[in-house]
Design an enzyme around this catalytic site. Structure first.
Site, PDB file in Angstrom:
ATOM      1  N   GLU A 118       0.846  -1.191   0.000  1.00 13.54           N
ATOM      2  CA  GLU A 118       0.000   0.000   0.000  1.00 13.54           C
ATOM      3  C   GLU A 118       0.887   1.248   0.000  1.00 13.54           C
ATOM      4  O   GLU A 118       1.888   1.304   0.720  1.00 13.54           O
ATOM      5  CB  GLU A 118      -0.883  -0.032   1.247  1.00 13.54           C
ATOM      6  CG  GLU A 118      -2.302   0.381   1.030  1.00 13.54           C
ATOM      7  CD  GLU A 118      -3.088  -0.478   0.043  1.00 13.54           C
ATOM      8  OE1 GLU A 118      -3.096  -0.147  -1.164  1.00 13.54           O
ATOM      9  OE2 GLU A 118      -3.693  -1.466   0.464  1.00 13.54           O
ATOM     10  N   HIS A 119       0.507   2.228  -0.808  1.00 13.46           N
ATOM     11  CA  HIS A 119       1.277   3.474  -0.963  1.00 13.46           C
ATOM     12  C   HIS A 119       2.696   3.201  -1.446  1.00 13.46           C
ATOM     13  O   HIS A 119       3.608   3.988  -1.192  1.00 13.46           O
ATOM     14  CB  HIS A 119       1.281   4.285   0.341  1.00 13.46           C
ATOM     15  CG  HIS A 119      -0.077   4.836   0.668  1.00 13.46           C
ATOM     16  ND1 HIS A 119      -0.554   6.007   0.131  1.00 13.46           N
ATOM     17  CD2 HIS A 119      -1.086   4.335   1.425  1.00 13.46           C
ATOM     18  CE1 HIS A 119      -1.791   6.221   0.559  1.00 13.46           C
ATOM     19  NE2 HIS A 119      -2.141   5.216   1.353  1.00 13.46           N
ATOM     20  N   ASP A 138       3.027   2.216  -4.802  1.00 14.60           N
ATOM     21  CA  ASP A 138       3.055   2.366  -6.274  1.00 14.60           C
ATOM     22  C   ASP A 138       3.737   3.658  -6.702  1.00 14.60           C
ATOM     23  O   ASP A 138       4.605   3.643  -7.565  1.00 14.60           O
ATOM     24  CB  ASP A 138       1.655   2.188  -6.912  1.00 14.60           C
ATOM     25  CG  ASP A 138       0.571   3.100  -6.402  1.00 14.60           C
ATOM     26  OD1 ASP A 138       0.814   3.883  -5.456  1.00 14.60           O
ATOM     27  OD2 ASP A 138      -0.549   3.048  -6.965  1.00 14.60           O
ATOM     28  N   GLY A 188     -16.148   5.098  -2.056  1.00 13.70           N
ATOM     29  CA  GLY A 188     -15.391   5.484  -0.865  1.00 13.70           C
ATOM     30  C   GLY A 188     -14.939   4.313  -0.017  1.00 13.70           C
ATOM     31  O   GLY A 188     -14.510   4.480   1.117  1.00 13.70           O
ATOM     32  N   SER A 196     -11.519   1.415  -5.436  1.00  9.09           N
ATOM     33  CA  SER A 196     -11.225   2.019  -6.739  1.00  9.09           C
ATOM     34  C   SER A 196     -12.391   2.082  -7.702  1.00  9.09           C
ATOM     35  O   SER A 196     -12.292   1.672  -8.862  1.00  9.09           O
ATOM     36  CB  SER A 196     -10.078   1.293  -7.429  1.00  9.09           C
ATOM     37  OG  SER A 196      -8.965   1.390  -6.655  1.00  9.09           O
ATOM     38  N   SER A 197     -13.483   2.653  -7.230  1.00  7.47           N
ATOM     39  CA  SER A 197     -14.595   2.876  -8.151  1.00  7.47           C
ATOM     40  C   SER A 197     -14.168   3.852  -9.243  1.00  7.47           C
ATOM     41  O   SER A 197     -14.623   3.753 -10.387  1.00  7.47           O
ATOM     42  CB  SER A 197     -15.808   3.410  -7.397  1.00  7.47           C
ATOM     43  OG  SER A 197     -15.435   4.497  -6.592  1.00  7.47           O
ATOM     44  N   GLU A 234      -6.874  11.198 -13.252  1.00  8.96           N
ATOM     45  CA  GLU A 234      -6.875  11.547 -11.815  1.00  8.96           C
ATOM     46  C   GLU A 234      -6.002  12.769 -11.563  1.00  8.96           C
ATOM     47  O   GLU A 234      -6.389  13.687 -10.842  1.00  8.96           O
ATOM     48  CB  GLU A 234      -6.320  10.377 -10.980  1.00  8.96           C
ATOM     49  CG  GLU A 234      -7.123   9.110 -11.038  1.00  8.96           C
ATOM     50  CD  GLU A 234      -8.321   9.117 -10.092  1.00  8.96           C
ATOM     51  OE1 GLU A 234      -8.477  10.056  -9.306  1.00  8.96           O
ATOM     52  OE2 GLU A 234      -9.105   8.149 -10.161  1.00  8.96           O
ATOM     53  N   ASP A 266      -4.332   1.063  -9.222  1.00 11.07           N
ATOM     54  CA  ASP A 266      -5.776   0.840  -9.395  1.00 11.07           C
ATOM     55  C   ASP A 266      -6.146   0.651 -10.864  1.00 11.07           C
ATOM     56  O   ASP A 266      -6.886  -0.271 -11.224  1.00 11.07           O
ATOM     57  CB  ASP A 266      -6.574   2.027  -8.831  1.00 11.07           C
ATOM     58  CG  ASP A 266      -6.235   2.288  -7.374  1.00 11.07           C
ATOM     59  OD1 ASP A 266      -5.532   1.456  -6.771  1.00 11.07           O
ATOM     60  OD2 ASP A 266      -6.668   3.323  -6.852  1.00 11.07           O
TER      61      ASP A 266
HETATM   62  C1  GLA Z   1      -5.137   4.813  -3.932  1.00  9.27           C
HETATM   63  C2  GLA Z   1      -4.346   5.229  -5.175  1.00  9.27           C
HETATM   64  C3  GLA Z   1      -3.333   4.157  -5.574  1.00  9.27           C
HETATM   65  C4  GLA Z   1      -2.486   3.735  -4.378  1.00  9.27           C
HETATM   66  C5  GLA Z   1      -3.361   3.432  -3.167  1.00  9.27           C
HETATM   67  C6  GLA Z   1      -2.552   3.171  -1.931  1.00  9.27           C
HETATM   68  O1  GLA Z   1      -5.950   3.730  -4.221  1.00  9.27           O
HETATM   69  O2  GLA Z   1      -5.203   5.468  -6.268  1.00  9.27           O
HETATM   70  O3  GLA Z   1      -2.527   4.619  -6.620  1.00  9.27           O
HETATM   71  O4  GLA Z   1      -1.505   4.687  -4.088  1.00  9.27           O
HETATM   72  O5  GLA Z   1      -4.252   4.494  -2.890  1.00  9.27           O
HETATM   73  O6  GLA Z   1      -1.813   1.999  -2.072  1.00  9.27           O
END
Ligand code: GLA
Length: 388
Positions: free
Chosen positions: A34-35, A37, A122, A126-127, A161, A173
């Protein structure tokens, strides 16, 4: 997945009675990573069986888009040539992706579109990426002879985005939504963009999401601040080592982070510490999966939660509570999933503990917050595709 006939009936009703083509793209889960990418690290996502379904058709105009968000019962018409674009947040994804596809050489003209989705909003699933990749897939097919590659569609979604929605996200995502494959998780190296499909059939275990229903809003949010913190640490490390090339935290070691600890300040230090740890954890999880060692996978998930909560500070009280409940119920692994600031926990749970865990989580969460968490059993589905 949303019913095609339902979308079609709305498309026909709200426009000129003609049918178009129908496309689908999924949301995603992420097992770990997570975080990482936007820090050039690894991620481990999979597409889900929930997503966005859109019917689309060229309408013969030069650049007028007529769009209908079925679930919101909201209609917005706009011109692609309008430099500001439409205001409604959902319509920014259509406007943004159309302009990004044009940049890739797709001669996008006016079109009609109606869409509906079943990715909970939310929830950290990743909608928004599901919308971007669905619309990109449709525009590529209708106007672009499908010449745009899957990777370019991923990047077009990410650029949407960045340029039209105010979130400086990474590529996880959109990647998961475009490349997803039923039954498989994917390990992506976000620096080289190489990836591998991992069939995911954890014998005796299952994945379940518990949605706190606390809304997360990434736009203009602390998400971008987290990214800035990471970039600041990289800048300091680069300045201290002019001989090297440091593009992201992926290129940095624990020792180098320690060297700049005082210069970057306590907050940025903590953020980078989480990212370096997470980079190692994804690789540990890959090894553990290869060996079928799900207890190890789970252990890494709990560590990730702790880091996201204490060092990266993207959790919230409700998610920490759900994580505690998981631990107390003997759940193998549990952690906050996605960008954070609300949304879901992802839980790796043994089949024999599942029922009791879910009952306990519902009961205790309800007692404390006045509503139950929503429960989504994870089914790993396919990526973006044309349905008809
Ligand atoms: C959101 C972002 C992704 C990623 C995640 C955390 O979903 O869109 O690119 O950074 O947060 O892993």
């Amino acid at each position: 997945m949303v019913d095609i006939e339902f979308v079609r009936s709305r498309f026909v009703k709200h426009f000129d009675g003609k049918t178009g083509n129908v496309y689908a793209s999924p949301g995603r889960i992420n097992l770990i990573g997570e975080h990482t990418d936007y820090n050039g690290g690894f991620v481990f996502p999979g597409a889900v069986d929930k997503g966005v379904v859109a019917e689309m058709r060229a309408n013969g105009t030069e650049d007028t888009v007529m769009a209908y968000a079925i679930d919101l019962k909201d209609r917005v018409d706009f011109k692609l040539s309008d430099p500001n674009g439409p205001k409604a947040s959902w319509s920014r994804y259509i406007y943004g992706i159309a302009l990004e596809m044009k940049k890739l050489g797709v001669p996008v003209k006016g079109f009609n579109i109606a869409f509906s989705g079943d990715v909970p909003l939310g929830a950290g699933m990743s909608s928004s990426a599901a919308m971007e990749s669905c619309f990109a897939c449709g525009l590529n097919d209708i106007f672009g002879e499908n010449k745009v590659s899957q990777w370019d569609m991923v990047l077009a979604g990410q650029a949407t985005e960045h340029n039209y929605c105010g979130v400086n996200c990474g590529i996880m995502d959109q990647f998961a939504s475009v490349f997803g494959k039923a039954g498989c998780l994917m390990r992506l190296d976000c620096r080289s963009r190489e990836f591998e499909y991992f069939p995911f059939k954890p014998d005796g275990y299952r994945l379940v999401l518990l949605d706190s229903v606390v809304k997360h809003q990434l736009a203009g949010s602390p998400y971008n601040d987290r990214r800035n913190s990471c970039e600041n640490v990289v800048k300091h490390i680069q300045a201290a080592h002019p001989e090297g090339k440091f593009e992201t935290l992926r290129d940095c070691t624990w020792e180098q982070l320690e060297e700049v600890k005082d210069a970057v300040g306590a907050e940025d230090y903590k953020r980078a510490k989480f990212v370096l740890g997470e980079k190692d954890r994804v690789l540990a999880v890959c090894d553990a999966l290869n060996e079928g060692d799900y207890e190890k996978v789970g252990e890494m998930m709990y560590k990730t939660h702790e880091g996201l909560s204490k060092d990266y500070e993207v959790s919230c009280e409700e998610l920490d509570f759900l994580n505690d409940i998981a631990k107390e119920n003997g759940v193998t692994g549990s952690r906050i999933m996605g960008g954070g600031f609300g949304g879901c926990t992802i839980n790796l749970v043994r089949n024999d503990l599942y029922k009791k865990f879910i009952e306990d989580a519902k009961k205790r969460f309800n007692e404390k917050y006045g509503h139950e968490p929503k429960v989504y059993d994870v089914i790993i589905g396919d990526g973006s595709r044309k349905l008809c």
